[in-house]
Scaffold this motif. Structure first.
Motif, PDB file in Angstrom:
ATOM      1  N   ALA A 226       6.623 -10.938   2.312  1.00  0.00           N
ATOM      2  CA  ALA A 226       5.945 -10.092   1.333  1.00  0.00           C
ATOM      3  C   ALA A 226       6.198  -8.625   1.671  1.00  0.00           C
ATOM      4  O   ALA A 226       5.876  -8.161   2.762  1.00  0.00           O
ATOM      5  CB  ALA A 226       4.453 -10.375   1.319  1.00  0.00           C
TER       6      ALA A 226
ATOM      7  N   LYS B  47       2.639 -10.532  -5.469  1.00  0.00           N
ATOM      8  CA  LYS B  47       3.399 -10.059  -4.310  1.00  0.00           C
ATOM      9  C   LYS B  47       4.874  -9.894  -4.682  1.00  0.00           C
ATOM     10  O   LYS B  47       5.426 -10.724  -5.403  1.00  0.00           O
ATOM     11  CB  LYS B  47       3.269 -11.052  -3.152  1.00  0.00           C
ATOM     12  CG  LYS B  47       1.890 -11.117  -2.513  1.00  0.00           C
ATOM     13  CD  LYS B  47       1.902 -12.091  -1.342  1.00  0.00           C
ATOM     14  CE  LYS B  47       0.584 -12.063  -0.578  1.00  0.00           C
ATOM     15  NZ  LYS B  47      -0.546 -12.538  -1.372  1.00  0.00           N
TER      16      LYS B  47
ATOM     17  N   CYS C 273       8.237 -10.270  -3.049  1.00  0.00           N
ATOM     18  CA  CYS C 273       8.704 -10.966  -1.852  1.00  0.00           C
ATOM     19  C   CYS C 273      10.218 -10.861  -1.698  1.00  0.00           C
ATOM     20  O   CYS C 273      10.943 -10.695  -2.677  1.00  0.00           O
ATOM     21  CB  CYS C 273       8.295 -12.435  -1.895  1.00  0.00           C
ATOM     22  SG  CYS C 273       6.517 -12.687  -2.117  1.00  0.00           S
TER      23      CYS C 273
ATOM     24  N   GLY D 104      10.054 -16.651   2.916  1.00  0.00           N
ATOM     25  CA  GLY D 104       9.945 -15.352   2.260  1.00  0.00           C
ATOM     26  C   GLY D 104       9.153 -14.359   3.075  1.00  0.00           C
ATOM     27  O   GLY D 104       8.457 -14.704   4.031  1.00  0.00           O
TER      28      GLY D 104
ATOM     29  N   THR E 297       3.626 -15.973  -1.238  1.00  0.00           N
ATOM     30  CA  THR E 297       4.972 -15.993  -0.676  1.00  0.00           C
ATOM     31  C   THR E 297       5.397 -17.413  -0.361  1.00  0.00           C
ATOM     32  O   THR E 297       4.646 -18.178   0.241  1.00  0.00           O
ATOM     33  CB  THR E 297       5.027 -15.152   0.616  1.00  0.00           C
ATOM     34  OG1 THR E 297       4.456 -13.874   0.364  1.00  0.00           O
ATOM     35  CG2 THR E 297       6.461 -14.984   1.101  1.00  0.00           C
TER      36      THR E 297
END
Length: 290
Positions: A158, A254, A256, A156, A152
């Motif tokens: 996740a 991830k 995000c 941001g 991330t």
């Protein structure tokens, strides 16, 4: 079917909160007799006594206690609906940027809910690659973006972590060929990940197609001419996951979220919906894995 009058319910809640008709009338900017009449009308509608007037003050009867919870909910829901449909705070446009490979299944559901709950808010979807979306976000061209990243970035959040898998044609054999033929878009963020894993595992490979078009990639893979990396659970229906373990592991990615702080009121419901949907998606993925 008999309907409860919201004005009478509002007066009833005010009397319960104020502890008396006189004070409630002041809060509601009504006369005492008007409030009393509304409470009487409510009692006649229900055929129940809601206020115990035997003492010096006003207390709720057992039926009044039961009604109070529902009355609060109905008044609050009425006010919320009115505010969302008429107040300018719930009006405007939100531009949402999402990589094409994670549009389904979450984004259509979120867009339907936003249209239903906030009809005066126009949600515009922009689909592009993570790098492009982050660049647009930094310039203020989009309000909220989703990204797919190994880690991330600053600012941001996740929302979900997903394995990056190899996908090919259903029942295909392209994954068995050596050198391994891989289809990758020129701007795909998974391209350097796949290249690094090939080098690390010393697997012979070559680009089967090098294109700007995601549709070209999908057609090539579905024709069993190559394989391609896709997030698990987000592949098109015409692709099938290569059995895990037969090709180099691609690790995790991830999903995000990045959101503007310029218009928090109008953007907050969208963020909450995205969080809830990806949380639910993660729960279904864990159940399926078990």
């Amino acid at each position: 079917m008999r309907n409860l009058d919201l004005t009478s319910l509002r007066s009833f809640v005010a009397v319960a909160d104020a502890g008396g008709v006189t004070r409630a009338a002041g809060f509601l900017n009504l006369t005492q007799s008007a409030v009393s009449m509304q409470i009487k009308r409510l009692e006649e509608t229900l055929g129940l006594s809601l206020l115990d007037r035997s003492g010096r003050g006003v207390a709720l009867t057992q039926a009044g206690e039961q009604l109070l919870t529902y009355a609060r909910q109905m008044v609050e829901l009425n006010d919320d609906i009115y505010a969302r449909l008429t107040m300018q705070d719930w009006e405007g446009e939100i531009i949402l940027g999402v990589p094409h490979d994670i549009v389904y299944p979450v984004i259509p559901r979120v867009m339907r809910r936003m249209q239903r709950d906030f009809p005066r808010v126009r949600l515009q979807l922009v689909s592009s690659y993570t790098a492009d979306l982050k660049q647009q976000f930094s310039k203020g061209a989009v309000d909220v973006i989703l990204t797919t990243e190994a880690e991330t970035g600053d600012g941001g959040e996740a929302l979900h972590e997903v394995p990056l898998r190899w996908y090919g044609a259903p029942g295909g054999s392209a994954w068995k060929s050596r050198p391994l033929r891989i289809a990758l878009s020129r701007r795909c963020g998974f391209r350097p990940v796949a290249a690094a894993m090939m080098q690390e595992s010393r697997t012979e490979w070559e680009l089967a197609v090098d294109s700007e078009s995601d549709r070209t990639i999908e057609v090539t893979v579905s024709a069993d001419l190559a394989v391609t990396p896709v997030l698990e659970g987000h592949a098109p229906a015409h692709l099938e996951m290569v059995p895990p373990g037969v090709l180099p592991d691609l690790g995790m990615q991830k999903i995000c979220l990045y959101a503007t702080t310029a218009r928090p009121r109008i953007v907050t419901p969208l963020i909450d919906m995205l969080r809830a949907e990806f949380r639910a998606l993660g729960g279904r993925t864990e159940i399926a894995a078990e």
